[in-house]
Motif scaffolding. Structure first.
Motif, PDB file in Angstrom:
ATOM      1  N   GLY A 178       0.825  -1.205   0.000  1.00  0.00           N
ATOM      2  CA  GLY A 178       0.000   0.000   0.000  1.00  0.00           C
ATOM      3  C   GLY A 178       0.861   1.257   0.000  1.00  0.00           C
ATOM      4  O   GLY A 178       0.640   2.197  -0.774  1.00  0.00           O
ATOM      5  N   GLY A 179       1.878   1.267   0.875  1.00  0.00           N
ATOM      6  CA  GLY A 179       2.721   2.450   1.026  1.00  0.00           C
ATOM      7  C   GLY A 179       3.453   2.798  -0.254  1.00  0.00           C
ATOM      8  O   GLY A 179       3.389   3.942  -0.747  1.00  0.00           O
ATOM      9  N   ILE A 180       4.127   1.822  -0.834  1.00  0.00           N
ATOM     10  CA  ILE A 180       4.925   2.096  -2.034  1.00  0.00           C
ATOM     11  C   ILE A 180       4.039   2.501  -3.208  1.00  0.00           C
ATOM     12  O   ILE A 180       4.342   3.449  -3.937  1.00  0.00           O
ATOM     13  N   ALA A 181       2.905   1.812  -3.330  1.00  0.00           N
ATOM     14  CA  ALA A 181       1.990   2.167  -4.422  1.00  0.00           C
ATOM     15  C   ALA A 181       1.520   3.608  -4.267  1.00  0.00           C
ATOM     16  O   ALA A 181       1.502   4.397  -5.230  1.00  0.00           O
ATOM     17  N   ALA A 182       1.152   3.975  -3.037  1.00  0.00           N
ATOM     18  CA  ALA A 182       0.664   5.332  -2.787  1.00  0.00           C
ATOM     19  C   ALA A 182       1.786   6.346  -2.976  1.00  0.00           C
ATOM     20  O   ALA A 182       1.583   7.420  -3.565  1.00  0.00           O
ATOM     21  N   GLY A 183       2.975   6.014  -2.491  1.00  0.00           N
ATOM     22  CA  GLY A 183       4.115   6.932  -2.583  1.00  0.00           C
ATOM     23  C   GLY A 183       4.434   7.271  -4.028  1.00  0.00           C
ATOM     24  O   GLY A 183       4.538   8.449  -4.398  1.00  0.00           O
ATOM     25  N   PHE A 184       4.547   6.272  -4.872  1.00  0.00           N
ATOM     26  CA  PHE A 184       4.882   6.528  -6.276  1.00  0.00           C
ATOM     27  C   PHE A 184       3.743   7.250  -6.995  1.00  0.00           C
ATOM     28  O   PHE A 184       3.977   8.135  -7.804  1.00  0.00           O
ATOM     29  N   ALA A 185       2.498   6.862  -6.671  1.00  0.00           N
ATOM     30  CA  ALA A 185       1.372   7.512  -7.334  1.00  0.00           C
ATOM     31  C   ALA A 185       1.337   8.992  -6.970  1.00  0.00           C
ATOM     32  O   ALA A 185       1.180   9.869  -7.840  1.00  0.00           O
ATOM     33  N   GLY A 186       1.511   9.265  -5.680  1.00  0.00           N
ATOM     34  CA  GLY A 186       1.501  10.652  -5.227  1.00  0.00           C
ATOM     35  C   GLY A 186       2.655  11.444  -5.831  1.00  0.00           C
ATOM     36  O   GLY A 186       2.477  12.574  -6.313  1.00  0.00           O
ATOM     37  N   ALA A 187       3.847  10.853  -5.814  1.00  0.00           N
ATOM     38  CA  ALA A 187       5.029  11.531  -6.349  1.00  0.00           C
ATOM     39  C   ALA A 187       4.848  11.807  -7.837  1.00  0.00           C
ATOM     40  O   ALA A 187       5.221  12.888  -8.332  1.00  0.00           O
ATOM     41  N   THR A 188       4.233  10.864  -8.548  1.00  0.00           N
ATOM     42  CA  THR A 188       3.992  11.074  -9.973  1.00  0.00           C
ATOM     43  C   THR A 188       3.021  12.232 -10.180  1.00  0.00           C
ATOM     44  O   THR A 188       3.249  13.123 -11.003  1.00  0.00           O
ATOM     45  N   GLY A 189       1.951  12.215  -9.405  1.00  0.00           N
ATOM     46  CA  GLY A 189       0.960  13.289  -9.513  1.00  0.00           C
ATOM     47  C   GLY A 189       1.588  14.645  -9.303  1.00  0.00           C
ATOM     48  O   GLY A 189       1.423  15.574 -10.115  1.00  0.00           O
ATOM     49  N   THR A 190       2.344  14.753  -8.245  1.00  0.00           N
ATOM     50  CA  THR A 190       2.895  16.068  -7.924  1.00  0.00           C
ATOM     51  C   THR A 190       4.023  16.461  -8.885  1.00  0.00           C
ATOM     52  O   THR A 190       4.177  17.645  -9.215  1.00  0.00           O
ATOM     53  N   SER A 191       4.751  15.471  -9.400  1.00  0.00           N
ATOM     54  CA  SER A 191       5.806  15.829 -10.358  1.00  0.00           C
ATOM     55  C   SER A 191       5.208  16.310 -11.678  1.00  0.00           C
ATOM     56  O   SER A 191       5.777  17.184 -12.339  1.00  0.00           O
ATOM     57  N   ILE A 192       4.031  15.796 -12.026  1.00  0.00           N
ATOM     58  CA  ILE A 192       3.345  16.298 -13.233  1.00  0.00           C
ATOM     59  C   ILE A 192       2.878  17.729 -12.988  1.00  0.00           C
ATOM     60  O   ILE A 192       3.063  18.625 -13.813  1.00  0.00           O
ATOM     61  N   ARG A 193       2.307  17.936 -11.790  1.00  0.00           N
ATOM     62  CA  ARG A 193       1.851  19.275 -11.442  1.00  0.00           C
ATOM     63  C   ARG A 193       3.019  20.271 -11.530  1.00  0.00           C
ATOM     64  O   ARG A 193       2.877  21.373 -12.041  1.00  0.00           O
ATOM     65  N   LYS A 194       4.185  19.844 -11.091  1.00  0.00           N
ATOM     66  CA  LYS A 194       5.330  20.760 -11.032  1.00  0.00           C
ATOM     67  C   LYS A 194       5.844  21.128 -12.421  1.00  0.00           C
ATOM     68  O   LYS A 194       6.477  22.163 -12.599  1.00  0.00           O
ATOM     69  N   ILE A 195       5.555  20.311 -13.427  1.00  0.00           N
ATOM     70  CA  ILE A 195       5.937  20.697 -14.792  1.00  0.00           C
ATOM     71  C   ILE A 195       5.211  21.982 -15.191  1.00  0.00           C
ATOM     72  O   ILE A 195       5.788  22.925 -15.719  1.00  0.00           O
ATOM     73  N   PHE A 196       3.894  21.949 -14.849  1.00  0.00           N
ATOM     74  CA  PHE A 196       3.066  23.085 -15.287  1.00  0.00           C
ATOM     75  C   PHE A 196       3.164  24.275 -14.351  1.00  0.00           C
ATOM     76  O   PHE A 196       2.782  25.370 -14.690  1.00  0.00           O
ATOM     77  N   SER A 197       3.670  24.054 -13.162  1.00  0.00           N
ATOM     78  CA  SER A 197       3.819  25.199 -12.256  1.00  0.00           C
ATOM     79  C   SER A 197       5.273  25.659 -12.235  1.00  0.00           C
ATOM     80  O   SER A 197       5.745  26.183 -11.255  1.00  0.00           O
ATOM     81  N   ALA A 198       5.956  25.454 -13.364  1.00  0.00           N
ATOM     82  CA  ALA A 198       7.380  25.770 -13.436  1.00  0.00           C
ATOM     83  C   ALA A 198       7.677  27.246 -13.156  1.00  0.00           C
ATOM     84  O   ALA A 198       8.684  27.588 -12.559  1.00  0.00           O
ATOM     85  N   THR A 199       6.777  28.113 -13.597  1.00  0.00           N
ATOM     86  CA  THR A 199       7.049  29.541 -13.445  1.00  0.00           C
ATOM     87  C   THR A 199       6.692  30.041 -12.057  1.00  0.00           C
ATOM     88  O   THR A 199       7.145  31.100 -11.645  1.00  0.00           O
ATOM     89  N   GLU A 200       5.854  29.251 -11.371  1.00  0.00           N
ATOM     90  CA  GLU A 200       5.468  29.704 -10.030  1.00  0.00           C
ATOM     91  C   GLU A 200       6.653  29.554  -9.105  1.00  0.00           C
ATOM     92  O   GLU A 200       7.026  28.450  -8.741  1.00  0.00           O
ATOM     93  N   LYS A 201       7.206  30.617  -8.723  1.00  0.00           N
ATOM     94  CA  LYS A 201       8.317  30.555  -7.772  1.00  0.00           C
ATOM     95  C   LYS A 201       7.754  30.406  -6.378  1.00  0.00           C
ATOM     96  O   LYS A 201       6.733  31.004  -6.055  1.00  0.00           O
ATOM     97  N   PRO A 202       8.367  29.646  -5.579  1.00  0.00           N
ATOM     98  CA  PRO A 202       7.915  29.585  -4.192  1.00  0.00           C
ATOM     99  C   PRO A 202       7.939  30.985  -3.587  1.00  0.00           C
ATOM    100  O   PRO A 202       8.911  31.720  -3.742  1.00  0.00           O
ATOM    101  N   VAL A 203       6.840  31.353  -2.968  1.00  0.00           N
ATOM    102  CA  VAL A 203       6.766  32.693  -2.378  1.00  0.00           C
ATOM    103  C   VAL A 203       7.489  32.651  -1.038  1.00  0.00           C
ATOM    104  O   VAL A 203       7.127  31.874  -0.156  1.00  0.00           O
ATOM    105  N   SER A 204       8.496  33.434  -0.983  1.00  0.00           N
ATOM    106  CA  SER A 204       9.208  33.431   0.292  1.00  0.00           C
ATOM    107  C   SER A 204       8.802  34.652   1.102  1.00  0.00           C
ATOM    108  O   SER A 204       8.902  35.788   0.649  1.00  0.00           O
ATOM    109  N   VAL A 205       8.278  34.373   2.231  1.00  0.00           N
ATOM    110  CA  VAL A 205       7.866  35.480   3.101  1.00  0.00           C
ATOM    111  C   VAL A 205       9.006  35.755   4.074  1.00  0.00           C
ATOM    112  O   VAL A 205       9.357  34.908   4.892  1.00  0.00           O
ATOM    113  N   SER A 206       9.545  36.901   3.909  1.00  0.00           N
ATOM    114  CA  SER A 206      10.668  37.181   4.790  1.00  0.00           C
ATOM    115  C   SER A 206      10.271  38.213   5.841  1.00  0.00           C
ATOM    116  O   SER A 206       9.236  38.836   5.744  1.00  0.00           O
TER     117      SER A 206
END
Lengths: 117, 815
Positions: free
Chosen positions: A89-117
């Protein structure tokens, strides 16, 4: 952790195993904050806890006999069966989640993490 | 970079999904199987919890089900449709995988679920005509409105259960083997019944016997194999008069064409495994003044259990007993008026005919009337993960051609190039017999019901509330000349035709005999006075003789006495043979351990008790002795093919110790009886140590010959293994390594009727249930459970632990 709560509820209502990949994948797609690496490990731990915990609960309450049968058939102890459930269960969920978020990160490439200083 | 990372992760995820989702050969899909929310973890004891009420669209009126403390269902229905619907529904609840597995096996469809390993199994089932027979039987069952209603209602009940199964509640074996239940049909019930017919009548020795006849000749064949037993009492008491002559008495022909025997490599040592006991005692012999009926059918034991216990109360009767998972009605049991039990008739209903085809195309074959056209029945064997196999069965007027000359056989002993004529191929409706028995109110009804029994023929014992007892050797038995059917037959010789059937009212039967009891243990049913020839492979004399001895001796019989007899382990063979063996044995040259072994046997009480080493020793000595005497006679091309019955050896010991049979023709010496005794004793004594180690607990009968009850699909860990058991194949309590009493029942026909029963397993087919094998300890100990026979739905009993009400849909339930 929202993903784990939702997954637990959905699994109780619908026992299909692949939900353990589908739901983390969707949450991965929605994730914008955590790094792929961090989400990967979080999901592994969370779902290993969910599946392993459920397996231990059943083993200690109702499923002792059936677990004994599978022990005999597979030639392994019930702890190995619990670990197998948790890891699967863990490994299946881990890879599925990581895949999902890595796809999201392709399209959010320009979004810079907002750093609140 | 991010794209690459996503692509790699996606590839891993897809591979992971496929790896966890797809089955690996015959191993289950890992993801689904280990998932604690839907996998094997869910096949736990929560599934034993019974529903309180449930609305079901297919039933017409309310059905009440009471559950007792062994989870036996007691069903009360207002009409027959609902009664058999409920039986199907409940049997599916507890035994769905088992019944479907049997139906698939019987129909030659195992390869669909277990793959290519089962192809030859499936071909064999189809070639022996299991589907053909089931379809013929189905035609008759569907043509009868009573059996049709039961079959359809039962199937509808099974399917209603299947429809409400979930991923989590799917039986464990389906999850393990990666398949799902198919809809149940009346054809599957017909297949389940044919499966029983094959397992009880499918033994075939013609090939072995034909080969032996060639080397031994007719007179030796008679002495070794064919002469009727002198030690066995017949089922029908010998003084019984037959008020009829055989109408068309065929004499044995003066000359017949014998078939040349086939290749030796297909020879085998046939084993007589299935046997059973039943008896009924008249009120004059019982303490209570009521008749008592007893039955214990011995079969290959397995889990889930062979029988499903159930009470079926409907508008036409209130019946309790055991059913076969997959078939409506009760097979062995009792109602308010009568009780009945069965043992296998063992009368031969299967012949093999040599078929000569005109050419390679195998479409025309030689018959007494010239060339005949064979009809071709196509069969398609589907195979899991592989292309299907197209096969065909050739049907001749002599039966079905099971194997061509050059084919190899699935089972040893099956002749090639021969047609199989088996009574189970003909249309018949045994279900009608059982449904009538379930509702029978007196002896006339019982007799009427038995007219429907065709194959497998059974000895039906009967007892009723009026105090009557009876036994019938019932079935559809062909009229044949004496000796017909022992050897392979010639299809071109009309003398090998079957000359019709023995009419049902002329089959061996007796009602209220003077002796005050009736009994059967698969032995020869009648003596030479009976006008018809019944060829059969009947059981050795011991069980029948012991039961007869005891019933004759006993008076003031109680149900407890009957339980003692059902679990009796006196080894009659040993009791007869051992004193002579011990006194004749030359003891002068015995070594120390041999002397100890001799003392063990001298002190033995002839009981096959699990805690004694002597039964193990006697078995070893006797088997060795028996084999050393006969192996020179029956060895053909280095294979001992079929030993004579043990009673032939016994008769020889008592009547002719100088017989030439004691000489081993392969040695130069002239061995005598005492030489054979000494030789076999020394060998047995040596074998004991080499098989079971130094003298100790491992020599005890219960350990040396333990019993295992495996899972039907031979899943490790799903059976019960190495159970220390009493008894022997020849004792009344006929427990063997994997065979034994599959149900023990004692019914006292008083008011109220009292009954007891036990079987080696449990009501549930779920390996994760408390009720999967919960009755095994009591069965092992020879204990019984009281059968809770509720008179009405309002009847209270302390053992009733729950109730389920099946409600018809309101719109239909109103009328």
């Amino acid at each position: 952790m929202l993903m784990l709560m939702i997954l637990a509820i959905v699994q109780i209502l619908s026992p299909h195993w692949w939900l353990v990949m589908a739901i983390p994948f969707c949450f991965g797609l929605l994730n914008t904050e955590k790094s792929v690496f961090r989400l990967f490990w979080q999901y592994i731990l969370a779902v290993a806890l969910l599946w392993g915990g459920m397996a231990v609960y059943l083993q200690m309450t109702y499923a002792e006999l059936v677990v004994g049968r599978i022990e005999g058939l597979a030639g392994v102890s019930h702890w190995i069966l619990v670990v197998a459930a948790a890891l699967t269960g863990g490994i299946a969920a881990g890879f599925a989640g990581a895949t999902g978020t890595s796809i999201r990160k392709i399209f959010s490439a320009t979004e810079k993490p907002v750093s609140v200083s | 970079m991010k794209v690459l990372r996503a692509a790699i992760l996606l590839a891993i995820t897809i591979a992971l999904f496929l790896g966890l989702h797809l089955p690996h050969g015959l191993n289950p899909p890992i993801g689904a199987f280990v998932n604690p929310f839907g996998g094997f973890w869910q096949n736990n004891r929560q599934l034993d919890v019974t529903a309180e009420d449930q609305t079901i669209s297919q039933i017409r009126q309310t059905v009440k089900i009471f559950w007792d403390n062994r989870q036996v269902a007691h069903v009360f229905a207002e009409n027959n449709h609902d009664l058999y619907f409920a039986q199907g529904f409940l049997t599916a609840r507890d035994r769905l995988w088992q019944m479907e597995f049997i139906a698939l096996a019987a129909g030659g469809r195992l390869a669909e679920v277990v793959g290519a390993n089962a192809i030859e199994h499936d071909r064999f089932r189809r070639r022996t005509g299991m589907r053909y027979a089931a379809e013929n039987a189905l035609d008759s069952m569907m043509a009868n409105s009573v059996t049709r209603e039961a079959l359809e209602a039962y199937a509808s009940g099974v399917n209603a259960w299947i429809d409400q199964l979930t991923t989590a509640s799917l039986p464990l074996e389906y999850k393990l083997m990666g398949w799902t239940p198919e809809q149940w049909t009346p054809l599957k019930t017909a297949l389940v019944l044919k499966y029983m017919a094959w397992s009880l009548t499918g033994r075939t020795e013609e090939l072995v016997m034909t080969r032996l006849r060639k080397s031994l000749g007719d007179s030796l064949m008679n002495v070794l194999y064919l002469n009727p037993s002198k030690l066995s009492p017949t089922i029908i008491p010998p003084e019984t008069k037959w008020p009829f002559q055989q109408e068309t008495m065929p004499d044995a022909p003066d000359s017949i064409r014998h078939i040349a025997p086939l290749a030796i490599n297909s020879l085998f040592q046939p084993q007589a495994h299935n046997g059973s006991n039943n008896w009924a005692v008249a009120p004059a012999k019982t303490k209570s003044g009521h008749a008592i009926l007893c039955n214990d059918p011995h079969l290959g034991l397995h889990l889930p259990s062979i029988w499903y216990e159930i009470q079926l109360a409907g508008p036409e009767g209130n019946t309790y007993g055991v059913a076969i998972p997959g078939a409506p009605s009760i097979i062995i049991g009792f109602n308010e008026n009568i009780s009945w039990g069965v043992t296998n008739a063992a009368t031969d209903v299967l012949d093999w005919y040599k078929i000569d085809f005109r050419d390679e195309s195998r479409r025309e074959y030689a018959s007494a009337d010239g060339w005949q056209q064979a009809s071709v029945r196509p069969e398609i064997i589907k195979v899991r993960d592989q292309p299907e196999i197209r096969d065909s069965v050739l049907i001749t007027e002599r039966g079905l051609v099971v194997y061509g000359e050059n084919e190899s056989t699935f089972q040893k002993g099956i002749p090639v190039g021969m047609a199989l004529r088996w009574t189970a191929h003909d249309a018949s409706n045994e279900l009608a017999a059982f449904m009538r028995l379930n509702r029978a109110s007196d002896y006339a009804d019982f007799k009427d019901a038995l007219r429907y029994i065709a194959c497998p023929g059974q000895n039906f014992a009967y007892a009723d509330r009026m105090g009557n007892i009876a036994i019938h050797h019932a079935g559809k038995f062909p009229v044949r000349w004496p000796g017909q059917g022992i050897y392979l037959a010639d299809s071109q010789d009309p003398q090998y035709d079957w000359d019709g059937w023995i009419p049902a009212d002329k089959t061996p039967q007796v009602f209220n005999p003077a002796q005050g009891y009736v009994a059967s243990a698969n032995q020869r049913p009648v003596d030479e006075q009976y006008p018809y020839y019944l060829g059969g492979r009947y059981a050795s004399f011991e069980r029948a003789a012991r039961i007869d001895q005891e019933l004759q001796r006993m008076d003031n019989i109680t149900p407890a006495d009957m339980m003692t007899l059902q679990t009796d382990v006196l080894n009659l063979r040993a009791q007869m043979a051992l004193p002579l063996m011990l006194s004749a044995l030359d003891t002068r040259l015995l070594g120390l351990s041999e002397a100890r072994d001799l003392d063990l046997l001298r002190d033995w009480n002839y009981l096959n008790d699990r805690n004694l080493p002597a039964p193990t020793l006697f078995e070893e000595w006797w088997t060795t002795f028996h084999q050393r005497i006969w192996e020179d006679e029956v060895t053909i091309e280095n294979t001992a093919v079929k030993f004579p019955k043990h009673e032939v050896t016994l008769s020889l010991m008592f009547e002719d110790t100088a017989s030439v049979f004691f000489d081993d023709r392969r040695t130069e010496d002239k061995e005598k009886f005492i030489d054979m005794l000494s030789l076999s004793f020394a060998e047995a004594s040596y074998q004991m140590t080499s098989k079971y180690g130094v003298y100790g607990d491992t020599w005890k009968w219960g350990q040396a010959r333990s019993t295992s009850i495996p899972h039907m699909a031979r899943l490790n860990g799903f059976g019960r293994y190495d159970l220390p058991t009493d008894g022997h194949g020849t004792t009344v309590n006929a427990i063997k390594k994997t065979h034994g009493p599959s149900w023990r029942m004692v019914v006292e026909m008083g008011d109220p009727i009292k009954a007891w029963g036990i079987y080696p397993g449990g009501q549930s087919g779920n390996p994760g249930s408390d009720y999967y094998d919960d009755m095994i300890p009591a069965w092992l100990a020879g204990d019984y459970e009281e059968l809770i026979y509720l008179k009405t739905a309002a009847d209270n009993h302390r053992a009733i632990t729950g109730q389920t009400t099946l409600l018809a849909e309101p719109a239909r339930g109103v009328y």
